[in-house]
Scaffold this motif. Structure first.
Motif, short mmCIF file in Angstrom:
data_model
loop_
_atom_site.label_atom_id
_atom_site.label_comp_id
_atom_site.label_asym_id
_atom_site.label_seq_id
_atom_site.Cartn_x
_atom_site.Cartn_y
_atom_site.Cartn_z
N GLN A 131 -6.14 2.31 -6.50
CA GLN A 131 -6.77 1.06 -5.61
C GLN A 131 -6.40 -0.22 -6.11
O GLN A 131 -6.73 -0.15 -7.32
N ILE A 132 -6.10 -1.18 -5.36
CA ILE A 132 -5.90 -2.44 -6.04
C ILE A 132 -6.81 -3.45 -5.20
O ILE A 132 -6.90 -3.70 -3.93
N SER A 133 -7.78 -4.13 -6.07
CA SER A 133 -8.69 -5.19 -5.45
C SER A 133 -8.40 -6.21 -5.85
O SER A 133 -7.72 -6.58 -7.12
N PHE A 134 -8.49 -7.37 -5.44
CA PHE A 134 -8.19 -8.79 -5.88
C PHE A 134 -9.74 -9.80 -5.97
O PHE A 134 -9.93 -10.49 -5.06
N PRO A 135 -10.37 -9.62 -7.05
CA PRO A 135 -11.50 -10.11 -7.16
C PRO A 135 -11.37 -11.68 -7.20
O PRO A 135 -10.10 -12.13 -7.51
N GLY A 136 -12.24 -12.40 -6.60
CA GLY A 136 -12.20 -13.80 -6.59
C GLY A 136 -11.30 -14.48 -5.32
O GLY A 136 -11.17 -15.77 -4.98
N ASN A 189 -10.24 -13.49 -1.06
CA ASN A 189 -10.84 -12.76 0.25
C ASN A 189 -9.72 -11.54 0.67
O ASN A 189 -9.88 -11.12 1.69
N LYS A 190 -8.58 -11.39 -0.20
CA LYS A 190 -7.81 -10.32 0.15
C LYS A 190 -8.29 -9.00 0.17
O LYS A 190 -9.21 -8.56 -0.85
N PRO A 191 -8.17 -8.17 1.04
CA PRO A 191 -8.52 -6.92 1.05
C PRO A 191 -8.11 -6.02 0.15
O PRO A 191 -6.94 -6.14 -0.31
N THR A 192 -8.82 -4.98 -0.30
CA THR A 192 -8.48 -3.93 -1.16
C THR A 192 -7.53 -2.82 -0.76
O THR A 192 -7.27 -2.96 0.52
N ILE A 193 -6.56 -2.69 -1.43
CA ILE A 193 -5.34 -1.74 -1.03
C ILE A 193 -5.39 -0.24 -1.50
O ILE A 193 -5.64 -0.34 -2.80
N ASN A 194 -5.28 0.62 -0.65
CA ASN A 194 -5.24 2.00 -1.28
C ASN A 194 -3.76 2.45 -1.18
O ASN A 194 -3.10 2.06 -0.22
N CYS A 195 -3.29 2.78 -2.41
CA CYS A 195 -1.78 2.93 -2.59
C CYS A 195 -1.29 3.80 -3.69
O CYS A 195 -2.17 4.33 -4.25
N THR A 224 4.24 -5.58 -3.51
CA THR A 224 4.18 -5.78 -4.79
C THR A 224 2.97 -6.68 -5.11
O THR A 224 2.96 -7.74 -4.83
N ALA A 225 2.38 -6.12 -6.21
CA ALA A 225 1.29 -6.76 -6.80
C ALA A 225 1.57 -7.52 -8.15
O ALA A 225 2.14 -7.20 -8.96
N THR A 226 1.23 -8.86 -8.04
CA THR A 226 1.67 -9.76 -9.34
C THR A 226 0.07 -9.66 -10.25
O THR A 226 0.07 -10.26 -11.23
N ALA A 227 -0.92 -9.39 -9.37
CA ALA A 227 -2.40 -9.58 -10.18
C ALA A 227 -3.16 -8.68 -9.41
O ALA A 227 -2.79 -8.32 -8.20
N GLY A 228 -4.34 -8.42 -9.98
CA GLY A 228 -5.39 -7.50 -9.49
C GLY A 228 -6.22 -6.59 -10.14
O GLY A 228 -5.73 -6.53 -11.47
N GLU A 229 -7.14 -5.89 -9.85
CA GLU A 229 -7.77 -5.09 -10.79
C GLU A 229 -7.36 -3.42 -9.86
O GLU A 229 -7.57 -3.34 -8.98
N VAL A 230 -7.21 -2.75 -10.88
CA VAL A 230 -6.63 -1.30 -10.38
C VAL A 230 -7.64 -0.42 -10.90
O VAL A 230 -8.11 -0.25 -11.91
#
Ligand code: ATP
Length: 246
Positions: A201-206, A208-214, A236-242
Motif C-alpha cells: 500500500q502506498i500512502s502520500f502523507p502531507g 490529499n492523494k489517495p492511498t494506492i493498493n498495488c 510510478t511512485a517517486t515518493a510516498g510511504e509504503v
C-alpha cells in the motif's frame, strides 16, 4: 576523499540539516560534514520527529554540490553506505525499504533525508541527512520499541560511535566518487530492496492523494517505483510511504 574535507561537530544543535544549509548558503565547500551529539529538533520526511537520545547515535548532514542528473543517486548512496556500514560492524546484511529506510531484521536502523536547493537546472547544493541508530535501545522508547533497531542490538555490546562515523563517511565517499564519475548506483541499490513483487500500500502523507493498493513491480533508473494497481493499471511512485499488505 570529498566527504569529510571539513567536519563541524556540535555538542548540541536544533538540527544538523539547518546548520548544514546555513553553511551551504554561505559558500562552504562540497564534502562539508555537520554532526551533533544531540539535536533538539531532528526530523525525518514529512517533518516527522527523529528520536535520538543524546550521545547514543549518529546524526550527520553532508553538503554536496552534484549536478541535476546526479541528484537521484544521493538517496541510493546514503542507503548503500549505511547498509555497508551496518554489515562491516555487525556482520549482518541489511535491507532497504523503498525509498529510504535501512532495516536490520525488518526494523529501522537508519533514516535518510535529502534536501536540495535548485535554480533552474542548476543544483545550488544538496544535503544528505542520515540518522543512524548506533547504541539506541529501542525498548526504552514506546514510540519505536517495535519498529527500530540499532547496531548495538546486533553486536551485543556498545559500539564506538567515532569508528562508526568514520566507516559511514568512508562508504559514502566511495559511492559519491562513483556518482561523480558518472556511474549509476541503481542496480546495486535495487538489489537490496525488500519489497519487489510484494503486495503493498502506498500512502502520500502531507498531500490529499489517495492511498494506492498495488503490487511493487520494478524500479526505474531514477529510483522511482513502478507498481501495478489492483485495477490492473500501472503507476510510478517517486515518493510516498509504503506498507506491506498481508
Ligand atoms: P517510515 O517509512 O519508517 O514510516 P519515514 O521514512 O516516512 O518513516 P523518516 O523520516 O525516515 O520517516 O523517520 C521518521 C519516522 O521514523 C518517525 O515517524 C518514527 O516513526 C520513526 N523514528 C523516529 N526516530 C527513530 C529512530 N531513532 N529509529 C527508528 N525509527 C525512528
Amino acid at each position: 576523499m570529498i566527504i569529510g574535507s571539513r567536519i563541524h561537530f556540535f555538542r548540541q544543535t536544533a538540527s544538523t540539516m539547518d546548520e548544514c544549509r546555513s553553511l551551504a548558503r554561505t559558500g562552504s565547500i562540497e564534502g562539508t560534514v555537520v554532526s551533533a551529539n544531540f539535536q533538539g529538533a531532528g526530523r525525518g520526511r514529512f517533518q516527522r520527529l527523529w528520536l535520538s537520545p543524546s550521545g547514543e547515535n549518529i546524526q550527520v548532514s553532508i553538503l554536496l554540490r552534484p549536478t541535476i542528473t546526479q541528484l537521484p543517486y544521493l538517496n541510493m548512496a546514503a542507503a548503500l553506505a549505511a547498509s555497508n556500514t551496518a554489515r562491516e560492524i555487525t556482520g549482518h546484511h541489511s535491507e532497504i525499504k523503498w525509498p529510504n529506510d535501512v532495516q536490520l531484521a525488518g526494523k529501522k536502523l537508519c533514516g535518510i533525508l535529502i534536501e536540495s536547493e535548485i535554480s533552474g537546472v542548476e543544483v545550488d547544493f544538496a544535503i544528505i541527512g542520515i540518522g543512524l541508530n548506533v547504541n539506541l535501545e529501542p525498548g526504552r522508547h514506546e514510540e519505536i520499541k517495535n519498529s527500530a533497531s540499532s547496531l548495538k542490538q546486533f553486536c551485543g555490546r556498545t559500539v564506538s560511535r567515532s569508528q562508526t562515523f568514520r566507516i559511514l563517511l568512508k562508504h559514502l565517499d566511495y559511492y559519491y566518487e562513483r556518482i561523480k564519475a558518472g556511474e549509476s548506483l541503481t542496480s546495486e541499490w535495487a538489489s537490496k530492496l525488500n519489497m519487489l513483487g510484494c503486495n503493498i500500500q502506498i500512502s502520500f502523507p502531507g498531500t490529499n492523494k489517495p492511498t494506492i493498493n498495488c503490487k511493487a513491480d520494478s524500479l526505474n533508473e531514477d529510483g522511482s517505483l513502478s507498481v501495478r494497481i489492483d485495477d490492473g493499471s500501472m503507476f510510478t511512485a517517486t515518493a510516498g510511504e509504503v506498507t506491506l499488505r498481508s
